[in-house]
Scaffold this motif. Structure first.
Motif, PDB file in Angstrom:
ATOM      1  N   ARG A 148       0.833  -1.215   0.000  1.00 37.73           N
ATOM      2  CA  ARG A 148       0.000   0.000   0.000  1.00 37.73           C
ATOM      3  C   ARG A 148       0.864   1.261   0.000  1.00 37.73           C
ATOM      4  O   ARG A 148       0.540   2.255  -0.674  1.00 37.73           O
ATOM      5  N   VAL A 149       1.966   1.209   0.761  1.00 37.58           N
ATOM      6  CA  VAL A 149       2.854   2.373   0.802  1.00 37.58           C
ATOM      7  C   VAL A 149       3.485   2.626  -0.562  1.00 37.58           C
ATOM      8  O   VAL A 149       3.580   3.780  -1.016  1.00 37.58           O
ATOM      9  N   LEU A 150       3.900   1.552  -1.228  1.00 39.21           N
ATOM     10  CA  LEU A 150       4.491   1.717  -2.563  1.00 39.21           C
ATOM     11  C   LEU A 150       3.476   2.320  -3.527  1.00 39.21           C
ATOM     12  O   LEU A 150       3.804   3.186  -4.344  1.00 39.21           O
ATOM     13  N   GLN A 151       2.242   1.847  -3.413  1.00 42.24           N
ATOM     14  CA  GLN A 151       1.193   2.429  -4.250  1.00 42.24           C
ATOM     15  C   GLN A 151       1.062   3.925  -3.997  1.00 42.24           C
ATOM     16  O   GLN A 151       0.912   4.724  -4.925  1.00 42.24           O
ATOM     17  N   SER A 152       1.110   4.270  -2.710  1.00 38.60           N
ATOM     18  CA  SER A 152       0.981   5.680  -2.352  1.00 38.60           C
ATOM     19  C   SER A 152       2.118   6.511  -2.942  1.00 38.60           C
ATOM     20  O   SER A 152       1.906   7.602  -3.483  1.00 38.60           O
ATOM     21  N   LEU A 153       3.356   5.989  -2.859  1.00 36.30           N
ATOM     22  CA  LEU A 153       4.499   6.715  -3.412  1.00 36.30           C
ATOM     23  C   LEU A 153       4.369   6.853  -4.926  1.00 36.30           C
ATOM     24  O   LEU A 153       4.727   7.883  -5.506  1.00 36.30           O
ATOM     25  N   ARG A 154       3.863   5.790  -5.549  1.00 41.40           N
ATOM     26  CA  ARG A 154       3.689   5.852  -7.000  1.00 41.40           C
ATOM     27  C   ARG A 154       2.593   6.842  -7.354  1.00 41.40           C
ATOM     28  O   ARG A 154       2.739   7.673  -8.251  1.00 41.40           O
ATOM     29  N   HIS A 155       1.492   6.771  -6.604  1.00 36.99           N
ATOM     30  CA  HIS A 155       0.371   7.668  -6.853  1.00 36.99           C
ATOM     31  C   HIS A 155       0.778   9.126  -6.723  1.00 36.99           C
ATOM     32  O   HIS A 155       0.318   9.992  -7.466  1.00 36.99           O
ATOM     33  N   ASP A 156       1.684   9.381  -5.762  1.00 38.83           N
ATOM     34  CA  ASP A 156       2.145  10.757  -5.564  1.00 38.83           C
ATOM     35  C   ASP A 156       3.182  11.180  -6.599  1.00 38.83           C
ATOM     36  O   ASP A 156       3.687  12.307  -6.549  1.00 38.83           O
ATOM     37  N   GLY A 157       3.556  10.245  -7.473  1.00 45.09           N
ATOM     38  CA  GLY A 157       4.566  10.594  -8.471  1.00 45.09           C
ATOM     39  C   GLY A 157       5.949  10.744  -7.880  1.00 45.09           C
ATOM     40  O   GLY A 157       6.776  11.508  -8.373  1.00 45.09           O
ATOM     41  N   ILE A 158       6.234  10.017  -6.789  1.00 42.22           N
ATOM     42  CA  ILE A 158       7.547  10.137  -6.145  1.00 42.22           C
ATOM     43  C   ILE A 158       8.483   9.026  -6.596  1.00 42.22           C
ATOM     44  O   ILE A 158       9.612   9.277  -7.002  1.00 42.22           O
ATOM     45  N   ALA A 159       8.017   7.786  -6.500  1.00 46.97           N
ATOM     46  CA  ALA A 159       8.866   6.667  -6.918  1.00 46.97           C
ATOM     47  C   ALA A 159       7.995   5.469  -7.254  1.00 46.97           C
ATOM     48  O   ALA A 159       6.815   5.403  -6.876  1.00 46.97           O
ATOM     49  N   HIS A 160       8.603   4.506  -7.895  1.00 46.61           N
ATOM     50  CA  HIS A 160       7.877   3.400  -8.486  1.00 46.61           C
ATOM     51  C   HIS A 160       8.757   2.170  -8.357  1.00 46.61           C
ATOM     52  O   HIS A 160       9.884   2.171  -8.851  1.00 46.61           O
ATOM     53  N   PHE A 161       8.274   1.135  -7.690  1.00 44.21           N
ATOM     54  CA  PHE A 161       9.061  -0.081  -7.522  1.00 44.21           C
ATOM     55  C   PHE A 161       8.354  -1.251  -8.180  1.00 44.21           C
ATOM     56  O   PHE A 161       7.227  -1.586  -7.811  1.00 44.21           O
ATOM     57  N   SER A 162       8.988  -1.836  -9.156  1.00 44.47           N
ATOM     58  CA  SER A 162       8.419  -3.062  -9.733  1.00 44.47           C
ATOM     59  C   SER A 162       9.493  -3.805 -10.506  1.00 44.47           C
ATOM     60  O   SER A 162      10.494  -3.205 -10.928  1.00 44.47           O
ATOM     61  N   HIS A 163       9.283  -5.096 -10.637  1.00 41.76           N
ATOM     62  CA  HIS A 163      10.239  -5.937 -11.361  1.00 41.76           C
ATOM     63  C   HIS A 163      11.655  -5.727 -10.858  1.00 41.76           C
ATOM     64  O   HIS A 163      12.592  -5.642 -11.646  1.00 41.76           O
ATOM     65  N   ARG A 164      11.749  -5.625  -9.527  1.00 43.45           N
ATOM     66  CA  ARG A 164      13.070  -5.548  -8.901  1.00 43.45           C
ATOM     67  C   ARG A 164      13.889  -4.345  -9.389  1.00 43.45           C
ATOM     68  O   ARG A 164      15.111  -4.399  -9.492  1.00 43.45           O
ATOM     69  N   GLU A 165      13.162  -3.299  -9.689  1.00 43.91           N
ATOM     70  CA  GLU A 165      13.810  -2.062 -10.098  1.00 43.91           C
ATOM     71  C   GLU A 165      13.085  -0.888  -9.457  1.00 43.91           C
ATOM     72  O   GLU A 165      11.873  -0.929  -9.277  1.00 43.91           O
ATOM     73  N   VAL A 166      13.840   0.153  -9.134  1.00 39.81           N
ATOM     74  CA  VAL A 166      13.246   1.375  -8.596  1.00 39.81           C
ATOM     75  C   VAL A 166      13.315   2.476  -9.652  1.00 39.81           C
ATOM     76  O   VAL A 166      14.386   2.742 -10.200  1.00 39.81           O
ATOM     77  N   HIS A 167      12.183   3.057  -9.949  1.00 42.60           N
ATOM     78  CA  HIS A 167      12.138   4.273 -10.746  1.00 42.60           C
ATOM     79  C   HIS A 167      11.982   5.440  -9.795  1.00 42.60           C
ATOM     80  O   HIS A 167      10.960   5.525  -9.107  1.00 42.60           O
ATOM     81  N   VAL A 168      12.938   6.307  -9.721  1.00 41.26           N
ATOM     82  CA  VAL A 168      12.753   7.536  -8.959  1.00 41.26           C
ATOM     83  C   VAL A 168      12.142   8.567  -9.899  1.00 41.26           C
ATOM     84  O   VAL A 168      12.710   8.876 -10.945  1.00 41.26           O
ATOM     85  N   LEU A 169      10.976   9.061  -9.519  1.00 38.47           N
ATOM     86  CA  LEU A 169      10.275  10.016 -10.385  1.00 38.47           C
ATOM     87  C   LEU A 169      10.551  11.448  -9.954  1.00 38.47           C
ATOM     88  O   LEU A 169      10.588  12.364 -10.761  1.00 38.47           O
ATOM     89  N   ASP A 170      10.719  11.637  -8.649  1.00 44.09           N
ATOM     90  CA  ASP A 170      10.929  12.985  -8.130  1.00 44.09           C
ATOM     91  C   ASP A 170      11.876  12.909  -6.935  1.00 44.09           C
ATOM     92  O   ASP A 170      11.458  12.713  -5.796  1.00 44.09           O
ATOM     93  N   TRP A 171      13.157  13.041  -7.223  1.00 42.04           N
ATOM     94  CA  TRP A 171      14.185  12.846  -6.195  1.00 42.04           C
ATOM     95  C   TRP A 171      14.004  13.794  -5.025  1.00 42.04           C
ATOM     96  O   TRP A 171      14.124  13.399  -3.862  1.00 42.04           O
ATOM     97  N   LYS A 172      13.683  15.039  -5.307  1.00 47.65           N
ATOM     98  CA  LYS A 172      13.550  16.026  -4.245  1.00 47.65           C
ATOM     99  C   LYS A 172      12.470  15.631  -3.250  1.00 47.65           C
ATOM    100  O   LYS A 172      12.650  15.690  -2.034  1.00 47.65           O
ATOM    101  N   ARG A 173      11.315  15.225  -3.799  1.00 43.67           N
ATOM    102  CA  ARG A 173      10.233  14.868  -2.882  1.00 43.67           C
ATOM    103  C   ARG A 173      10.502  13.534  -2.194  1.00 43.67           C
ATOM    104  O   ARG A 173      10.027  13.298  -1.092  1.00 43.67           O
ATOM    105  N   LEU A 174      11.253  12.658  -2.864  1.00 40.92           N
ATOM    106  CA  LEU A 174      11.637  11.399  -2.211  1.00 40.92           C
ATOM    107  C   LEU A 174      12.472  11.695  -0.975  1.00 40.92           C
ATOM    108  O   LEU A 174      12.234  11.153   0.115  1.00 40.92           O
ATOM    109  N   VAL A 175      13.440  12.565  -1.137  1.00 35.36           N
ATOM    110  CA  VAL A 175      14.313  12.956  -0.028  1.00 35.36           C
ATOM    111  C   VAL A 175      13.498  13.613   1.084  1.00 35.36           C
ATOM    112  O   VAL A 175      13.666  13.308   2.270  1.00 35.36           O
TER     113      VAL A 175
END
Lengths: 241, 241
Positions: free
Chosen positions: B201-228
């Motif tokens: 659920r947390v990963l979904q939330s991060l993806r929904h917020d356009g912050i990061a995306h985790f799937s297939h054993r890979e991380v897509h960082v969408l917005d580094w500043k907000r991730l930090v």
DNA sequence: CGCAGGTTTGAGAGGAGTCAAGGGTTGTGG
DNA sequence: CCACAACCCTTGACTCCTCTCAAACCTGCG
């Protein structure tokens, strides 16, 4: 346990020799380290931001905590240091982001990093002993990661009391007994990752169950077996022979 | 980054030299350590209980976790080891209660403790470098104590992704980018002290917020500043110059 | 194709946090 | 010796984050 007068570092030496064999020569080197007595009032943070910290801090009496502060200002204690332990030994190899706090009026001795570092450089066995001391501290931290990640509040508190018991008085005798633990409920909260309010309720619960009793900066262990069971405590990680 | 053929330990040497200056002679000693290639299947625990572990384990490829098991069988990961890192360096000074687990198919090299220990005994600078390597690992652990004790699920996850980013690819470039992180959501749960369900659920939330995306054993960082910002991440504890 | 491991969803329960206020203790100073 | 002020401990009601339980749904692989 405490050394002869004039050798203020002997409690620390004693700690080292419990896990690492040292020759007479090596012991003499440690006892020869210069150190400066310092008294710290309760709830004082140090070193002050900006203040250089080129010394290791031996706790002589009292209780010192290392903590990290996190965003919202919430404080997390990451380690507790009892008399005879050096609070920031890691500082010798790693300038540290974490800071220290005296939980009670504390007597310390400042030991210059240079003295320790040059002794370690010169002597392999000594260096290994100090390294091992750090490794044991890291093992305690790992245990606390498990406690914070996978145990509920009551377990954490029981685990903390059991660990402190072991570290303060050694292997506990049967029956009930007490030991000093000069911290407040707020400090316990900062260590266990709880609210001081919840700490209060958990302590009440432990007391109500006849397991342990914390008041006036002292812990009464009422039922050691159930304390261990409640906390899931297994002392092997402490590496105390 | 990876060394010349025939020097399988050069990635580890590179790590050491990033924080500790070493002479040519000292580098040669490290490169000369014997090591034995070993492949480990995903989700394999090791060493098996009872199996002796008189070797340090360099991760060549894949991902290794150290974990503690706690009472009810809940697993808590206390450290992650990326290629180029030695998973159980602490084992040299401290026979360890914690165990290791390969999170993905992993290639490792076993290095006998004896080789490392005798090199450390003989050479102060080398001993200090290894000690420092352990100290940095301890600083990461301290950071995770803070995360588990004082941050909520979303913050923890963001902090984990930010830290991994830093450790895998170094200082992140601006914009969005991705990096490999061969773990499952269950592994993330064991690390962050959550349930795999809640991790989802947390990963979904991060993806929904356009912050990061985790799937297939890979991380897509969408917005580094907000991730930090979400994780309250401050890279200084990693001691990566 | 089918299975095992991994991911996703939903509803309900409960542990711990928050907010707010009152009571105790300790130490200091008049 | 008393008064006051900090600090610490305690209590209650309410909220909410996270867990639990249960069931589908993918998906890579043998």
């Amino acid at each position: 346990m405490t050394g002869p007068k004039g050798f203020p570092l002997s409690p620390f030496l004693y700690r080292l020799t419990r896990h690492s064999p040292l020759s007479d020569e090596e012991c003499r080197i440690i006892l020869g380290w210069p150190s400066l007595l310092d008294r710290i009032g309760a709830n004082r943070d140090f070193p002050r931001p900006g203040e250089p910290s080129d010394y290791a801090l031996l706790v002589v009496d009292g209780l010192v905590a290392r903590f990290c502060q996190s965003g919202g200002g919430a404080r997390q204690i990451t380690a507790l240091y009892l008399p005879g332990e050096i609070a920031n030994l890691e500082g010798i190899t790693h300038p540290d982001a974490c800071r220290l706090e005296a939980l009670s009026p504390t007597v310390t001795r400042k030991i210059p990093h240079d003295a320790i570092r040059s002794a370690a450089r010169a002597c392999g066995a000594l260096s290994e002993a100090l390294w091992r001391e750090c490794t044991i501290a890291a093992a305690i931290q790992a245990q606390w990661l498990t406690n914070l990640g996978r145990r509920d509040a009551k377990s954490r508190m029981a685990h903390l009391l059991a660990e402190m018991d072991y570290r303060v008085v050694g292997k506990p005798c049967a029956g009930h007994f007490k030991f000093p633990f000069p911290a407040t409920q707020t400090h316990l909260a900062d260590f266990t990752g709880l609210t001081s309010i919840h700490v209060n309720r958990v302590l009440q619960s432990l007391r109500h169950d006849g397991i342990a009793h914390f008041s006036h900066r002292e812990v009464h262990v009422l039922d050691w077996k159930r304390l261990v069971a409640t906390g899931g405590f297994d002392a092997t990680y402490l590496a105390q022979p």
